[in-house]
Design a protein around this motif. Structure first.
Motif, PDB file in Angstrom:
ATOM      1  N   PHE A   1     -33.101   3.642   6.050  1.00 47.97           N
ATOM      2  CA  PHE A   1     -32.363   5.117   5.563  1.00 47.97           C
ATOM      3  C   PHE A   1     -32.283   5.854   6.775  1.00 47.97           C
ATOM      4  N   VAL A   2     -31.002   6.492   6.717  1.00 49.50           N
ATOM      5  CA  VAL A   2     -30.574   7.518   7.864  1.00 49.50           C
ATOM      6  C   VAL A   2     -30.774   8.830   7.407  1.00 49.50           C
ATOM      7  N   LYS A   3     -31.504   9.584   8.331  1.00 49.92           N
ATOM      8  CA  LYS A   3     -32.025  11.063   7.828  1.00 49.92           C
ATOM      9  C   LYS A   3     -31.391  11.805   9.095  1.00 49.92           C
ATOM     10  N   SER A   4     -31.188  13.139   8.523  1.00 45.31           N
ATOM     11  CA  SER A   4     -30.884  14.270   9.593  1.00 45.31           C
ATOM     12  C   SER A   4     -31.829  15.430   9.680  1.00 45.31           C
ATOM     13  N   THR A   5     -32.786  15.319   8.950  1.00 48.47           N
ATOM     14  CA  THR A   5     -34.206  16.255   8.813  1.00 48.47           C
ATOM     15  C   THR A   5     -35.317  15.524   9.499  1.00 48.47           C
ATOM     16  N   SER A   6     -36.251  16.732   9.838  1.00 43.55           N
ATOM     17  CA  SER A   6     -37.515  16.027  10.125  1.00 43.55           C
ATOM     18  C   SER A   6     -38.108  15.132   9.259  1.00 43.55           C
ATOM     19  N   SER A   7     -38.135  15.461   7.883  1.00 42.69           N
ATOM     20  CA  SER A   7     -38.940  14.539   6.869  1.00 42.69           C
ATOM     21  C   SER A   7     -37.994  13.397   6.630  1.00 42.69           C
ATOM     22  N   ALA A   8     -38.447  12.396   6.404  1.00 41.02           N
ATOM     23  CA  ALA A   8     -37.839  11.178   5.832  1.00 41.02           C
ATOM     24  C   ALA A   8     -37.390  11.288   4.340  1.00 41.02           C
ATOM     25  N   PHE A   9     -37.901  12.119   3.518  1.00 36.12           N
ATOM     26  CA  PHE A   9     -37.652  12.313   2.220  1.00 36.12           C
ATOM     27  C   PHE A   9     -36.559  13.609   2.028  1.00 36.12           C
ATOM     28  N   ALA A  10     -36.374  14.499   2.946  1.00 35.94           N
ATOM     29  CA  ALA A  10     -35.555  15.662   2.686  1.00 35.94           C
ATOM     30  C   ALA A  10     -34.125  15.429   2.487  1.00 35.94           C
ATOM     31  N   SER A  11     -33.668  14.520   3.604  1.00 33.15           N
ATOM     32  CA  SER A  11     -32.148  14.291   3.455  1.00 33.15           C
ATOM     33  C   SER A  11     -31.723  12.776   3.276  1.00 33.15           C
ATOM     34  N   THR A  12     -32.702  12.008   2.568  1.00 35.92           N
ATOM     35  CA  THR A  12     -32.447  10.726   1.860  1.00 35.92           C
ATOM     36  C   THR A  12     -32.648  10.536   0.768  1.00 35.92           C
ATOM     37  N   ASP A  13     -32.493   9.520   0.132  1.00 37.88           N
ATOM     38  CA  ASP A  13     -32.979   9.284  -1.318  1.00 37.88           C
ATOM     39  C   ASP A  13     -34.021   8.059  -1.250  1.00 37.88           C
ATOM     40  N   LEU A  14     -35.022   8.191  -0.240  1.00 39.67           N
ATOM     41  CA  LEU A  14     -36.105   7.302  -0.058  1.00 39.67           C
ATOM     42  C   LEU A  14     -37.005   7.240  -1.091  1.00 39.67           C
ATOM     43  N   ALA A  15     -37.457   8.613  -1.523  1.00 40.25           N
ATOM     44  CA  ALA A  15     -38.578   8.760  -2.829  1.00 40.25           C
ATOM     45  C   ALA A  15     -37.844   7.931  -3.958  1.00 40.25           C
ATOM     46  N   ALA A  16     -36.552   7.988  -4.297  1.00 37.66           N
ATOM     47  CA  ALA A  16     -35.900   7.287  -5.486  1.00 37.66           C
ATOM     48  C   ALA A  16     -36.136   5.871  -5.227  1.00 37.66           C
ATOM     49  N   HIS A  17     -35.640   5.350  -4.101  1.00 34.76           N
ATOM     50  CA  HIS A  17     -35.797   4.014  -3.814  1.00 34.76           C
ATOM     51  C   HIS A  17     -37.210   3.503  -4.165  1.00 34.76           C
ATOM     52  N   LEU A  18     -38.159   4.232  -3.313  1.00 31.32           N
ATOM     53  CA  LEU A  18     -39.478   3.878  -3.603  1.00 31.32           C
ATOM     54  C   LEU A  18     -40.088   3.571  -4.765  1.00 31.32           C
ATOM     55  N   ARG A  19     -39.663   4.555  -5.656  1.00 34.58           N
ATOM     56  CA  ARG A  19     -40.133   4.472  -6.929  1.00 34.58           C
ATOM     57  C   ARG A  19     -39.442   3.538  -7.860  1.00 34.58           C
ATOM     58  N   ALA A  20     -38.167   3.321  -7.437  1.00 35.07           N
ATOM     59  CA  ALA A  20     -37.436   2.342  -8.224  1.00 35.07           C
ATOM     60  C   ALA A  20     -38.023   0.679  -7.897  1.00 35.07           C
ATOM     61  N   GLU A  21     -38.756   0.693  -6.694  1.00 33.59           N
ATOM     62  CA  GLU A  21     -39.270  -0.630  -6.419  1.00 33.59           C
ATOM     63  C   GLU A  21     -40.757  -0.564  -6.920  1.00 33.59           C
ATOM     64  N   GLY A  22     -41.411   0.346  -7.533  1.00 30.20           N
ATOM     65  CA  GLY A  22     -42.586   0.439  -7.901  1.00 30.20           C
ATOM     66  C   GLY A  22     -43.601   0.499  -6.851  1.00 30.20           C
ATOM     67  N   ILE A  23     -43.137   1.209  -5.647  1.00 29.04           N
ATOM     68  CA  ILE A  23     -44.240   1.250  -4.504  1.00 29.04           C
ATOM     69  C   ILE A  23     -44.762   2.430  -4.853  1.00 29.04           C
ATOM     70  N   SER A  24     -46.164   2.566  -4.496  1.00 29.38           N
ATOM     71  CA  SER A  24     -46.988   3.768  -4.540  1.00 29.38           C
ATOM     72  C   SER A  24     -47.602   4.147  -3.468  1.00 29.38           C
ATOM     73  N   ARG A  25     -47.982   3.157  -2.613  1.00 29.81           N
ATOM     74  CA  ARG A  25     -48.692   3.192  -1.407  1.00 29.81           C
ATOM     75  C   ARG A  25     -47.747   3.089  -0.106  1.00 29.81           C
ATOM     76  N   LEU A  26     -47.919   3.939   0.913  1.00 29.36           N
ATOM     77  CA  LEU A  26     -47.135   3.859   1.958  1.00 29.36           C
ATOM     78  C   LEU A  26     -48.039   3.652   3.147  1.00 29.36           C
ATOM     79  N   TYR A  27     -47.863   2.769   4.078  1.00 32.04           N
ATOM     80  CA  TYR A  27     -48.287   2.599   5.440  1.00 32.04           C
ATOM     81  C   TYR A  27     -47.323   3.282   6.360  1.00 32.04           C
ATOM     82  N   VAL A  28     -47.577   4.357   6.721  1.00 34.59           N
ATOM     83  CA  VAL A  28     -46.670   5.174   7.775  1.00 34.59           C
ATOM     84  C   VAL A  28     -46.881   5.103   9.124  1.00 34.59           C
TER      85      VAL A  28
END
Length: 181
Positions: A84-111
């Motif tokens: 994912f390529v972002k233009s904001t500080s948060s990885a979630f604000a300017s990408t569809d990362l959350a939708a991708h993770l949910r679609a993959e059934g991911i609920s835990r993140l090692y950040v």
């Protein structure tokens, strides 16, 4: 319980340039820790997700064509891994990362990744707000000082980990995460 994913944030060559310049940092070996985490995750079938920052300003070290925007070796995506390529500080604000993770059934993140007090913090807080369980391996997060504010890298890291660990993430380390995969 859902699946897990390793999230690698902004481990781009600009971070290596800052290290090479001698910038005060915590976890200057975070790249090696992230590489170990990525290898362990791939071996166990745990998703590895890459987030990179790009800036529209051609003068920025994070402009897509700039050497600083290129991924560090620890952040090279294997075939099939999401980037994912972002233009904001948060990885979630300017990408569809959350939708991708949910679609993959991911609920835990090692950040993991950089910069601890900025984009890593933004991602951890956003992920927690979105209902993801967040584990933060402290030794796999790269942080720098803020000399213009008179703040050292260790001081920033201590406060950042204190805040994130108090309400947004479970603090851990690379060894413990690998052992738990």
């Amino acid at each position: 319980m859902g699946k897990s994913a390793l999230l690698i944030i902004d481990m781009q060559m600009e971070m290596q340039a800052r290290l090479d310049e001698g910038r005060e940092a915590v976890n200057p070996d975070a790249g090696a820790k992230i590489a170990a985490l990525a290898a362990a995750c791939r071996a166990k079938g745990v998703a590895v997700v890459h987030v990179r920052h790009h800036d529209a300003d051609p003068a920025s070290p994070f402009h897509a064509s700039a050497p600083g925007a290129q991924p560090m070796p620890c952040d090279l995506a294997a075939p099939g891994e999401a980037v994912f390529v972002k233009s904001t500080s948060s990885a979630f604000a300017s990408t569809d990362l959350a939708a991708h993770l949910r679609a993959e059934g991911i609920s835990r993140l090692y950040v993991t990744g950089a910069v601890l007090g900025f984009c890593v913090t933004s991602a951890v807080r956003a992920a927690a707000d979105l209902g993801f369980e967040v584990v933060l391996p402290r030794d796999a997060c790269l942080g720098f000082d803020l000399p213009m504010m008179g703040l050292g890298a260790e001081q920033i890291a201590a406060v950042t980990y204190g805040l994130l660990g108090a309400d947004f993430a479970t603090l851990s380390d690379t060894f413990a995460v690998i052992a738990a995969l």
